[in-house]
Design a protein around this motif. Structure first.
Motif, mmCIF file in Angstrom:
data_model
loop_
_atom_site.group_PDB
_atom_site.id
_atom_site.type_symbol
_atom_site.label_atom_id
_atom_site.label_comp_id
_atom_site.label_asym_id
_atom_site.label_seq_id
_atom_site.Cartn_x
_atom_site.Cartn_y
_atom_site.Cartn_z
ATOM 1 N N THR A 166 0.798 -1.233 0.000
ATOM 2 C CA THR A 166 0.000 0.000 0.000
ATOM 3 C C THR A 166 0.827 1.277 0.000
ATOM 4 O O THR A 166 0.312 2.341 -0.355
ATOM 5 C CB THR A 166 -0.922 0.038 1.232
ATOM 6 O OG1 THR A 166 -0.131 0.208 2.429
ATOM 7 C CG2 THR A 166 -1.729 -1.251 1.340
ATOM 8 N N HIS A 172 -1.486 4.456 9.318
ATOM 9 C CA HIS A 172 -2.670 3.991 8.600
ATOM 10 C C HIS A 172 -2.889 2.492 8.742
ATOM 11 O O HIS A 172 -4.024 2.019 8.648
ATOM 12 C CB HIS A 172 -2.558 4.351 7.108
ATOM 13 C CG HIS A 172 -2.708 5.798 6.818
ATOM 14 N ND1 HIS A 172 -1.691 6.562 6.304
ATOM 15 C CD2 HIS A 172 -3.764 6.645 7.002
ATOM 16 C CE1 HIS A 172 -2.107 7.805 6.157
ATOM 17 N NE2 HIS A 172 -3.350 7.888 6.577
ATOM 18 N N MET A 176 -6.323 -0.886 11.073
ATOM 19 C CA MET A 176 -7.034 -1.796 10.184
ATOM 20 C C MET A 176 -7.777 -2.886 10.959
ATOM 21 O O MET A 176 -7.388 -3.267 12.062
ATOM 22 C CB MET A 176 -6.061 -2.442 9.194
ATOM 23 C CG MET A 176 -5.520 -1.488 8.148
ATOM 24 S SD MET A 176 -4.346 -2.293 7.014
ATOM 25 C CE MET A 176 -5.436 -3.463 6.178
ATOM 26 N N THR A 177 -8.867 -3.378 10.352
ATOM 27 C CA THR A 177 -9.657 -4.461 10.931
ATOM 28 C C THR A 177 -9.712 -5.629 9.945
ATOM 29 O O THR A 177 -9.254 -5.519 8.799
ATOM 30 C CB THR A 177 -11.093 -3.996 11.238
ATOM 31 O OG1 THR A 177 -11.791 -3.767 9.997
ATOM 32 C CG2 THR A 177 -11.095 -2.714 12.067
ATOM 33 N N ASP A 179 -12.209 -6.615 8.422
ATOM 34 C CA ASP A 179 -13.059 -6.242 7.295
ATOM 35 C C ASP A 179 -12.263 -5.592 6.167
ATOM 36 O O ASP A 179 -12.773 -5.449 5.047
ATOM 37 C CB ASP A 179 -14.164 -5.279 7.754
ATOM 38 C CG ASP A 179 -15.163 -5.950 8.682
ATOM 39 O OD1 ASP A 179 -15.294 -7.184 8.608
ATOM 40 O OD2 ASP A 179 -15.800 -5.238 9.481
ATOM 41 N N ASP A 180 -11.034 -5.189 6.460
ATOM 42 C CA ASP A 180 -10.194 -4.566 5.437
ATOM 43 C C ASP A 180 -9.435 -5.590 4.600
ATOM 44 O O ASP A 180 -8.669 -5.208 3.714
ATOM 45 C CB ASP A 180 -9.199 -3.604 6.098
ATOM 46 C CG ASP A 180 -9.878 -2.407 6.737
ATOM 47 O OD1 ASP A 180 -10.798 -1.854 6.107
ATOM 48 O OD2 ASP A 180 -9.517 -2.042 7.876
ATOM 49 N N GLN A 182 -9.788 -8.845 1.984
ATOM 50 C CA GLN A 182 -10.613 -9.685 1.114
ATOM 51 C C GLN A 182 -9.651 -10.622 0.386
ATOM 52 O O GLN A 182 -9.200 -10.337 -0.731
ATOM 53 C CB GLN A 182 -11.431 -8.834 0.146
ATOM 54 C CG GLN A 182 -12.502 -7.989 0.832
ATOM 55 C CD GLN A 182 -13.402 -7.254 -0.132
ATOM 56 O OE1 GLN A 182 -13.164 -7.227 -1.358
ATOM 57 N NE2 GLN A 182 -14.456 -6.636 0.389
ATOM 58 N N VAL A 190 -6.690 -5.539 -0.197
ATOM 59 C CA VAL A 190 -6.762 -5.004 1.163
ATOM 60 C C VAL A 190 -7.142 -3.531 1.071
ATOM 61 O O VAL A 190 -6.879 -2.867 0.063
ATOM 62 C CB VAL A 190 -5.420 -5.154 1.917
ATOM 63 C CG1 VAL A 190 -5.075 -6.606 2.120
ATOM 64 C CG2 VAL A 190 -4.300 -4.407 1.200
ATOM 65 N N ARG A 191 -7.752 -3.053 2.154
ATOM 66 C CA ARG A 191 -8.163 -1.644 2.190
ATOM 67 C C ARG A 191 -7.390 -0.919 3.286
ATOM 68 O O ARG A 191 -7.378 -1.328 4.445
ATOM 69 C CB ARG A 191 -9.666 -1.542 2.458
ATOM 70 C CG ARG A 191 -10.205 -0.115 2.566
ATOM 71 C CD ARG A 191 -11.713 -0.131 2.702
ATOM 72 N NE ARG A 191 -12.135 -0.937 3.849
ATOM 73 C CZ ARG A 191 -13.392 -1.346 4.044
ATOM 74 N NH1 ARG A 191 -14.334 -1.038 3.168
ATOM 75 N NH2 ARG A 191 -13.687 -2.071 5.115
ATOM 76 N N THR A 192 -6.748 0.161 2.896
ATOM 77 C CA THR A 192 -6.009 0.996 3.838
ATOM 78 C C THR A 192 -6.323 2.453 3.548
ATOM 79 O O THR A 192 -6.289 2.874 2.385
ATOM 80 C CB THR A 192 -4.489 0.773 3.710
ATOM 81 O OG1 THR A 192 -4.195 -0.613 3.862
ATOM 82 C CG2 THR A 192 -3.742 1.561 4.763
ATOM 83 N N TRP A 196 -8.618 0.573 -1.765
ATOM 84 C CA TRP A 196 -8.340 -0.856 -1.930
ATOM 85 C C TRP A 196 -7.086 -1.051 -2.780
ATOM 86 O O TRP A 196 -6.875 -0.358 -3.775
ATOM 87 C CB TRP A 196 -9.517 -1.560 -2.603
ATOM 88 C CG TRP A 196 -10.715 -1.716 -1.715
ATOM 89 C CD1 TRP A 196 -11.825 -0.919 -1.690
ATOM 90 C CD2 TRP A 196 -10.906 -2.718 -0.714
ATOM 91 N NE1 TRP A 196 -12.702 -1.360 -0.743
ATOM 92 C CE2 TRP A 196 -12.177 -2.463 -0.116
ATOM 93 C CE3 TRP A 196 -10.161 -3.785 -0.254
ATOM 94 C CZ2 TRP A 196 -12.685 -3.251 0.899
ATOM 95 C CZ3 TRP A 196 -10.667 -4.583 0.762
ATOM 96 C CH2 TRP A 196 -11.916 -4.313 1.326
#
Length: 286
Positions: A166, A172, A176-177, A179-180, A182, A190-192, A196
């Motif tokens: 990322t 940042h 994260m959890t 849910d971030d 996939q 991943v989402r940060t 995504w």
């Protein structure tokens, strides 16, 4: 440390104003940083003046002589509460001094009495190139150094994989959890920081490994923790220490930022022989 005059009884409570200021700070990472340095400042000032922290007033904190005395002590390493890579008595880094100074400037402006202290110029460690970052990640992911717990190694390499993927640092990545992640999509991602990012094979493997370990560490908390499952991505890998007669907390609880920093520092030092910062794994442009 030079003794300062006893605190004046006048003025607003420093603790109350600090709490109000912190509540106004956007962003968990920034708020945690401001809290750390304001707590350090209050502890230093209370010790220097021979009084409890609760007796400090806003006037005490906004006194420029007090602020400069704290910054001077911090710069020479006198306020350090933990060891550093250069030893417990090493001078503070330019970056930490810049953070301390900007914290005081921001807090004093919020309190209506700007100090306008000169902020030291920060120093930036050289970042790895994309090729260097990926090759180093692959090396760390495949080889566990002696003396590091397997689950801690898995957590740290997952953290490094996210930095490489990322380009974001711990500010940042720490919030994260689960849910971030996939990881089961045809193109895992991943989402940060609200964005995504696709994962390559090495990063997906590393994060999947940590995800499975996370589940094993937290599975027993469903009935014992208030609120049920632990959704934070980063959890502790060993039980805590018993404190003040309380039982030690189990592993698998949300991990503090300093816990991740210490584990990262230990891994890269043992594996690479040099204490690369996590942010150095955020690839520089080719």
């Amino acid at each position: 440390m030079d003794r300062m005059p006893a605190p004046r009884p006048s003025g607003h409570s420093a603790r109350a104003v600090v709490a109000a200021f912190l509540a106004s700070v956007p962003g968990e990472a920034t708020r945690a940083l401001r809290r750390t340095y304001l707590q350090e400042y209050a502890a230093y000032l209370a010790t220097a003046r021979g009084c409890p922290e609760v007796a400090l007033t806003l006037t005490d904190l906004l006194d420029q002589a007090h602020a400069e005395a704290w910054l001077t002590a911090a710069a020479r390493g006198a306020t350090r509460r933990r060891n550093s890579l250069r030893g417990p008595a090493a001078p503070a880094s330019a970056n930490s001094m810049a953070a301390r100074t900007s914290t005081l400037n921001t807090f004093s402006a919020h309190a209506g009495h700007p100090l306008a202290l000169t902020v030291p110029k920060p120093e930036f460690a050289p970042r790895l190139t994309p090729t260097e970052a990926h090759r180093t990640l692959k090396l760390l992911t495949a080889h566990q150094p002696d003396g590091i717990l397997t689950s801690t190694w898995e957590r740290t390499t997952a953290l490094i994989a996210l930095a490489v993927t990322t380009g974001h640092g711990l500010g940042h990545l720490h919030p994260m959890t689960l849910d971030d992640l996939q990881l089961d999509r045809p193109l895992p991602r991943v989402r940060t920081a609200g964005t995504w990012y696709p994962l390559d094979t090495v990063s997906r493997h590393t994060l999947t490994r940590w995800h499975d370990t996370h589940h094993a560490l937290t599975a027993g908390h469903r009935k014992t923790l208030q609120g049920g499952d632990v959704h934070q991505l980063w959890v502790t890998t060993t039980p805590g220490r018993p404190r003040s007669g309380r039982r030690a907390l189990p592993a698998g609880l949300p991990a503090a930022r300093r816990t991740l920093e210490a584990a990262h520092r230990r891994l890269v030092t043992l594996a690479l022989g040099t204490p690369l910062l996590l942010e150095q794994f955020c690839p520089a442009d080719s």
